[in-house]
Design a protein around this motif. Structure first.
Motif, mmCIF file in Angstrom:
data_model
loop_
_atom_site.group_PDB
_atom_site.id
_atom_site.type_symbol
_atom_site.label_atom_id
_atom_site.label_comp_id
_atom_site.label_asym_id
_atom_site.label_seq_id
_atom_site.Cartn_x
_atom_site.Cartn_y
_atom_site.Cartn_z
ATOM 1 N N LEU A 41 0.842 -1.197 0.000
ATOM 2 C CA LEU A 41 0.000 0.000 0.000
ATOM 3 C C LEU A 41 0.875 1.243 0.000
ATOM 4 C CD1 LEU A 41 -2.743 1.474 0.317
ATOM 5 C CD2 LEU A 41 -2.486 1.155 2.792
ATOM 6 N N ARG A 42 0.602 2.134 -0.941
ATOM 7 C CA ARG A 42 1.301 3.420 -1.006
ATOM 8 C C ARG A 42 0.247 4.520 -1.089
ATOM 9 N NH1 ARG A 42 4.946 0.372 -4.435
ATOM 10 N NH2 ARG A 42 6.861 0.094 -3.262
ATOM 11 N N ILE A 43 0.347 5.476 -0.158
ATOM 12 C CA ILE A 43 -0.571 6.616 -0.151
ATOM 13 C C ILE A 43 0.279 7.877 -0.192
ATOM 14 C CG2 ILE A 43 -2.397 7.834 1.095
ATOM 15 C CD1 ILE A 43 -2.999 5.134 2.511
ATOM 16 N N ILE A 102 2.366 9.607 2.607
ATOM 17 C CA ILE A 102 1.665 9.456 3.877
ATOM 18 C C ILE A 102 1.896 8.059 4.445
ATOM 19 C CG2 ILE A 102 -0.605 9.454 4.982
ATOM 20 C CD1 ILE A 102 0.252 12.211 4.084
ATOM 21 N N TYR A 103 1.886 7.054 3.577
ATOM 22 C CA TYR A 103 2.080 5.677 4.036
ATOM 23 C C TYR A 103 2.710 4.865 2.920
ATOM 24 C CZ TYR A 103 1.279 1.134 6.141
ATOM 25 O OH TYR A 103 1.471 -0.114 6.688
ATOM 26 N N ASP A 104 3.612 3.977 3.290
ATOM 27 C CA ASP A 104 4.231 3.060 2.348
ATOM 28 C C ASP A 104 4.600 1.802 3.121
ATOM 29 O OD1 ASP A 104 5.535 1.750 0.325
ATOM 30 O OD2 ASP A 104 7.004 3.323 -0.059
ATOM 31 N N PHE A 138 -6.771 0.387 7.049
ATOM 32 C CA PHE A 138 -5.953 -0.767 6.687
ATOM 33 C C PHE A 138 -5.411 -1.432 7.944
ATOM 34 C CE2 PHE A 138 -3.345 3.041 6.591
ATOM 35 C CZ PHE A 138 -2.243 2.693 7.350
ATOM 36 N N GLU A 139 -4.967 -2.673 7.777
ATOM 37 C CA GLU A 139 -4.340 -3.399 8.879
ATOM 38 C C GLU A 139 -2.945 -3.814 8.430
ATOM 39 O OE1 GLU A 139 -4.854 -7.381 11.643
ATOM 40 O OE2 GLU A 139 -6.579 -6.645 10.515
ATOM 41 N N VAL A 149 -1.627 -1.481 -4.170
ATOM 42 C CA VAL A 149 -2.630 -0.423 -4.113
ATOM 43 C C VAL A 149 -1.884 0.904 -4.010
ATOM 44 C CG1 VAL A 149 -4.577 0.553 -2.846
ATOM 45 C CG2 VAL A 149 -4.294 -1.937 -2.957
ATOM 46 N N LYS A 150 -2.124 1.757 -4.995
ATOM 47 C CA LYS A 150 -1.509 3.082 -5.008
ATOM 48 C C LYS A 150 -2.620 4.108 -4.926
ATOM 49 C CE LYS A 150 2.253 1.450 -7.852
ATOM 50 N NZ LYS A 150 2.816 1.439 -9.200
#
Length: 134
Positions: free
Chosen positions: A6-8, A15-17, A52-53, A80-81
């Motif tokens: 997951l990459r946001i 924000i998150y990777d 997310f978990e 998921v990007k």
């Protein structure tokens, strides 16, 4: 164990990777969940909470104002990007950190929509998440 990368990101940075077990995203047509092996997908996102978990079992929550999500497969891996216009991570376990996240979320969402009921619903969810973390 199957996992998702997951990459946001926003225009202001990442924000998150990381790797997660699942992610739930506020799609423009309604929330949808992504688990390992999900089919390829491209979706507009609306105001809401990305949930997310992590692989360690920690739950993460990020409020967004709008954006795009891309789900793709590379071999056996699911990616998921998410690119969001604005985002606020709802983290921390002190009252001051949670209070700051709530205020930042309100400002982000109120600037994105005139729909006060939608903004109120998302802010209420953020407050409930925050209460469970203290």
């Amino acid at each position: 164990m199957e996992k998702i990368t997951l990459r946001i990101a926003t225009p202001y940075g990442r924000i998150y990777d990381g790797e997660v077990k699942y992610v739930i995203v506020p799609g423009s047509e309604g929330e949808f969940g992504v688990f390992p092996g999900h089919c390829d997908l491209l979706s507009l996102l609306k105001i809401g909470i990305i949930e997310f978990e992590s692989i360690d079992g920690d739950k993460g929550f990020i409020a967004i104002n709008w954006g795009h999500a891309q789900v793709s497969q590379a071999g056996t891996e699911t990616h998921v990007k998410i690119i969001a216009d604005g985002a606020v991570a709802i983290d921390g376990n002190t009252e001051s950190a949670i209070s700051s996240a709530i205020e930042s979320t309100k400002a982000l969402l109120e600037g994105a929509s005139d729909d006060t009921s939608l903004v109120g619903m998302v802010v209420s969810r953020v407050e409930n998440i925050a209460k469970s973390r203290i």
